[in-house]
Design a protein around this motif. Sequence first.
Motif, PDB file in Angstrom:
ATOM      1  N   ARG A 206      -1.420-101.602   8.148  1.00  0.00           N
ATOM      2  CA  ARG A 206      -1.350-102.805   7.324  1.00  0.00           C
ATOM      3  C   ARG A 206      -2.221-102.671   6.078  1.00  0.00           C
ATOM      4  NH1 ARG A 206      -5.796-106.341   8.081  1.00  0.00           N
ATOM      5  NH2 ARG A 206      -7.196-105.648   9.745  1.00  0.00           N
ATOM      6  N   GLN A 207      -1.871-103.434   5.060  1.00  0.00           N
ATOM      7  CA  GLN A 207      -2.636-103.420   3.810  1.00  0.00           C
ATOM      8  C   GLN A 207      -3.937-104.186   3.980  1.00  0.00           C
ATOM      9  OE1 GLN A 207      -0.402-104.515   0.278  1.00  0.00           O
ATOM     10  NE2 GLN A 207      -2.181-105.520  -0.600  1.00  0.00           N
ATOM     11  N   VAL A 208      -5.039-103.596   3.527  1.00  0.00           N
ATOM     12  CA  VAL A 208      -6.357-104.231   3.581  1.00  0.00           C
ATOM     13  C   VAL A 208      -7.002-104.102   2.210  1.00  0.00           C
ATOM     14  CG1 VAL A 208      -8.624-104.239   4.660  1.00  0.00           C
ATOM     15  CG2 VAL A 208      -6.611-103.690   6.029  1.00  0.00           C
ATOM     16  N   ASN A 209      -7.306-105.247   1.595  1.00  0.00           N
ATOM     17  CA  ASN A 209      -7.957-105.269   0.275  1.00  0.00           C
ATOM     18  C   ASN A 209      -7.209-104.411  -0.747  1.00  0.00           C
ATOM     19  OD1 ASN A 209     -10.041-106.915   1.299  1.00  0.00           O
ATOM     20  ND2 ASN A 209     -11.193-105.116   2.003  1.00  0.00           N
ATOM     21  N   GLY A 210      -5.875-104.536  -0.738  1.00  0.00           N
ATOM     22  CA  GLY A 210      -5.069-103.824  -1.713  1.00  0.00           C
ATOM     23  C   GLY A 210      -4.855-102.349  -1.426  1.00  0.00           C
ATOM     24  N   LEU A 211      -5.256-101.870  -0.222  1.00  0.00           N
ATOM     25  CA  LEU A 211      -5.113-100.460   0.123  1.00  0.00           C
ATOM     26  C   LEU A 211      -4.271-100.325   1.389  1.00  0.00           C
ATOM     27  CD1 LEU A 211      -5.969 -97.475  -0.397  1.00  0.00           C
ATOM     28  CD2 LEU A 211      -7.888 -97.894   1.161  1.00  0.00           C
ATOM     29  N   VAL A 212      -3.244 -99.475   1.319  1.00  0.00           N
ATOM     30  CA  VAL A 212      -2.414 -99.159   2.478  1.00  0.00           C
ATOM     31  C   VAL A 212      -2.779 -97.764   2.959  1.00  0.00           C
ATOM     32  CG1 VAL A 212      -0.073 -98.733   3.312  1.00  0.00           C
ATOM     33  CG2 VAL A 212      -0.499-100.614   1.724  1.00  0.00           C
ATOM     34  N   ASN A 213      -3.194 -97.649   4.217  1.00  0.00           N
ATOM     35  CA  ASN A 213      -3.523 -96.345   4.784  1.00  0.00           C
ATOM     36  C   ASN A 213      -2.314 -95.765   5.501  1.00  0.00           C
ATOM     37  OD1 ASN A 213      -6.430 -96.044   4.202  1.00  0.00           O
ATOM     38  ND2 ASN A 213      -6.604 -97.919   5.420  1.00  0.00           N
ATOM     39  N   MET A 214      -1.953 -94.528   5.154  1.00  0.00           N
ATOM     40  CA  MET A 214      -0.826 -93.851   5.777  1.00  0.00           C
ATOM     41  C   MET A 214      -1.272 -92.476   6.249  1.00  0.00           C
ATOM     42  SD  MET A 214       2.938 -92.840   4.236  1.00  0.00           S
ATOM     43  CE  MET A 214       3.363 -94.572   3.974  1.00  0.00           C
ATOM     44  N   ASN A 215      -1.086 -92.218   7.546  1.00  0.00           N
ATOM     45  CA  ASN A 215      -1.435 -90.917   8.115  1.00  0.00           C
ATOM     46  C   ASN A 215      -0.180 -90.086   8.343  1.00  0.00           C
ATOM     47  OD1 ASN A 215      -4.263 -91.378   8.319  1.00  0.00           O
ATOM     48  ND2 ASN A 215      -3.916 -92.646  10.136  1.00  0.00           N
ATOM     49  N   HIS A 216      -0.281 -88.805   8.046  1.00  0.00           N
ATOM     50  CA  HIS A 216       0.793 -87.843   8.284  1.00  0.00           C
ATOM     51  C   HIS A 216       0.271 -86.862   9.337  1.00  0.00           C
ATOM     52  CE1 HIS A 216       2.822 -89.265   4.604  1.00  0.00           C
ATOM     53  NE2 HIS A 216       1.595 -89.349   4.124  1.00  0.00           N
ATOM     54  N   ALA A 217       0.886 -86.879  10.522  1.00  0.00           N
ATOM     55  CA  ALA A 217       0.335 -86.107  11.636  1.00  0.00           C
ATOM     56  C   ALA A 217       1.329 -85.100  12.186  1.00  0.00           C
ATOM     57  CB  ALA A 217      -0.106 -87.051  12.757  1.00  0.00           C
ATOM     58  N   ALA A 218       0.842 -83.891  12.433  1.00  0.00           N
ATOM     59  CA  ALA A 218       1.587 -82.897  13.201  1.00  0.00           C
ATOM     60  C   ALA A 218       1.258 -83.123  14.673  1.00  0.00           C
ATOM     61  CB  ALA A 218       1.194 -81.482  12.769  1.00  0.00           C
ATOM     62  N   VAL A 219       2.278 -83.299  15.510  1.00  0.00           N
ATOM     63  CA  VAL A 219       2.088 -83.620  16.926  1.00  0.00           C
ATOM     64  C   VAL A 219       2.369 -82.382  17.773  1.00  0.00           C
ATOM     65  CG1 VAL A 219       2.898 -85.024  18.858  1.00  0.00           C
ATOM     66  CG2 VAL A 219       2.675 -86.034  16.582  1.00  0.00           C
ATOM     67  N   ILE A 220       1.415 -82.049  18.642  1.00  0.00           N
ATOM     68  CA  ILE A 220       1.560 -80.930  19.572  1.00  0.00           C
ATOM     69  C   ILE A 220       1.220 -81.451  20.962  1.00  0.00           C
ATOM     70  CG2 ILE A 220       0.830 -78.589  20.177  1.00  0.00           C
ATOM     71  CD1 ILE A 220      -0.122 -78.292  17.263  1.00  0.00           C
ATOM     72  N   GLY A 221       2.202 -81.534  21.849  1.00  0.00           N
ATOM     73  CA  GLY A 221       1.980 -82.126  23.165  1.00  0.00           C
ATOM     74  C   GLY A 221       2.400 -81.216  24.307  1.00  0.00           C
ATOM     75  N   TRP A 222       1.735 -81.379  25.442  1.00  0.00           N
ATOM     76  CA  TRP A 222       2.052 -80.638  26.664  1.00  0.00           C
ATOM     77  C   TRP A 222       2.033 -81.608  27.829  1.00  0.00           C
ATOM     78  CZ3 TRP A 222      -1.194 -79.692  30.995  1.00  0.00           C
ATOM     79  CH2 TRP A 222      -0.679 -78.770  31.933  1.00  0.00           C
ATOM     80  N   SER A 223       3.047 -81.536  28.692  1.00  0.00           N
ATOM     81  CA  SER A 223       3.114 -82.421  29.855  1.00  0.00           C
ATOM     82  C   SER A 223       3.378 -81.609  31.113  1.00  0.00           C
ATOM     83  CB  SER A 223       4.219 -83.470  29.675  1.00  0.00           C
ATOM     84  OG  SER A 223       5.485 -82.844  29.570  1.00  0.00           O
ATOM     85  N   PHE A 224       2.813 -82.089  32.222  1.00  0.00           N
ATOM     86  CA  PHE A 224       2.920 -81.362  33.486  1.00  0.00           C
ATOM     87  C   PHE A 224       3.021 -82.349  34.633  1.00  0.00           C
ATOM     88  CE2 PHE A 224       0.940 -79.386  37.237  1.00  0.00           C
ATOM     89  CZ  PHE A 224       1.732 -78.258  37.362  1.00  0.00           C
ATOM     90  N   GLN A 225       4.010 -82.151  35.503  1.00  0.00           N
ATOM     91  CA  GLN A 225       4.150 -82.983  36.695  1.00  0.00           C
ATOM     92  C   GLN A 225       3.657 -82.207  37.902  1.00  0.00           C
ATOM     93  OE1 GLN A 225       7.471 -85.730  37.494  1.00  0.00           O
ATOM     94  NE2 GLN A 225       7.938 -84.424  39.240  1.00  0.00           N
ATOM     95  N   LEU A 226       2.796 -82.842  38.712  1.00  0.00           N
ATOM     96  CA  LEU A 226       2.156 -82.150  39.822  1.00  0.00           C
ATOM     97  C   LEU A 226       3.105 -81.851  40.971  1.00  0.00           C
ATOM     98  CD1 LEU A 226      -1.277 -84.023  39.968  1.00  0.00           C
ATOM     99  CD2 LEU A 226      -0.765 -81.813  38.920  1.00  0.00           C
ATOM    100  N   ALA A 227       4.008 -82.758  41.305  1.00  0.00           N
ATOM    101  CA  ALA A 227       4.894 -82.580  42.452  1.00  0.00           C
ATOM    102  C   ALA A 227       6.312 -82.271  41.989  1.00  0.00           C
ATOM    103  CB  ALA A 227       4.883 -83.836  43.326  1.00  0.00           C
ATOM    104  N   ARG A 228       6.841 -81.123  42.388  1.00  0.00           N
ATOM    105  CA  ARG A 228       8.191 -80.747  41.978  1.00  0.00           C
ATOM    106  C   ARG A 228       9.273 -81.406  42.844  1.00  0.00           C
ATOM    107  NH1 ARG A 228       8.483 -74.398  40.293  1.00  0.00           N
ATOM    108  NH2 ARG A 228       6.699 -74.333  38.889  1.00  0.00           N
ATOM    109  N   LYS A 229       8.959 -81.736  44.080  1.00  0.00           N
ATOM    110  CA  LYS A 229       9.981 -82.225  44.998  1.00  0.00           C
ATOM    111  C   LYS A 229      10.441 -83.640  44.664  1.00  0.00           C
ATOM    112  CE  LYS A 229       8.586 -79.309  48.877  1.00  0.00           C
ATOM    113  NZ  LYS A 229       8.151 -79.273  50.307  1.00  0.00           N
ATOM    114  N   ILE A 230       9.605 -84.422  43.975  1.00  0.00           N
ATOM    115  CA  ILE A 230       9.987 -85.783  43.608  1.00  0.00           C
ATOM    116  C   ILE A 230      10.631 -85.745  42.232  1.00  0.00           C
ATOM    117  CG2 ILE A 230       9.154 -88.104  43.117  1.00  0.00           C
ATOM    118  CD1 ILE A 230       6.955 -87.665  45.132  1.00  0.00           C
ATOM    119  N   VAL A 231      11.870 -86.195  42.146  1.00  0.00           N
ATOM    120  CA  VAL A 231      12.591 -86.160  40.883  1.00  0.00           C
ATOM    121  C   VAL A 231      11.998 -87.184  39.924  1.00  0.00           C
ATOM    122  CG1 VAL A 231      14.827 -86.469  39.750  1.00  0.00           C
ATOM    123  CG2 VAL A 231      14.689 -85.406  42.022  1.00  0.00           C
TER     124      VAL A 231
END
Length: 262
Positions: A206-231
């Motif tokens: 949101r704009q604050v005191n006439g300034l809009v902050n915009m971030n440009h991010a490179a996303v790098i994610g890793w996910s892991f499920q502990l139990a394989r038998k449960i779908v």
Amino acid sequence: MAASATAVMCLSSPAMAETNHGGQIWGSIRVIAPLTEDIFLSGDLQPRFSTDNAVTAPITIIPPVISWRKNESLILSAGYLYAFIDGARLPQDLHENRFLQQASYRLGAIGRVGIRAQTRFEQRQRSTGKDWNLRVAQQILLATPLTKKESGGPVGVISAELYWNLTDADGGARKGYDDLWTFVGVQLPVSSNTAFELGYLNQRQRQVNGLVNMNHAAVIGWSFQLARKIVPPKVVPTTAPGRQAMAEHEPSDNVSLPCERA
């Protein structure tokens, strides 16, 4: 005089607000631990690395979230999230406590494009104030296989998430528009229980005191499920750009992704 008045009006117009562009790298490690066929826990560690002018960095978030799968199209979740925030443009030693309740649900499909959504309610308190801020976040996510394979291959993801404050707070929150997150990326499954996510996230605050902050991010994610038998469920909660837990055998009209914008 008329020309002078016009110039003053132009200078005071919100359209003339300056935009501060900041660069970031968002990392994410998520572990999903099924307790039963329909109840599971998830936890995330999310370090963020930023340029000096990025407003929300760096930040590390560790949310323990418990989720219940009502069916393959609806997941209800609740949890707690802690954020430590320390950026050059932010107060020193800033941190936040947050409770959240959310529903993640499937809306349908158009051809091979799966459409999902998530609605989340948040109660937040920052160390800069005593008030609790109430906020709602609404996400829409589109996902489609990038190859002819129906499962196990790369998946393209596009999502948009709007954050809206329901109340003011002395910690800095103001009622109304807060953030808009737009994400474009790809999911890369590497096994039946592990996946990576790479993409670009645009965060417009949101704009604050006439300034809009915009971030440009490179996303790098890793996910892991502990139990394989449960779908894994075909729809699961997310508090990050676009990741979802993988389903082992899912038709193209119900595309699912690896796991979980505080």
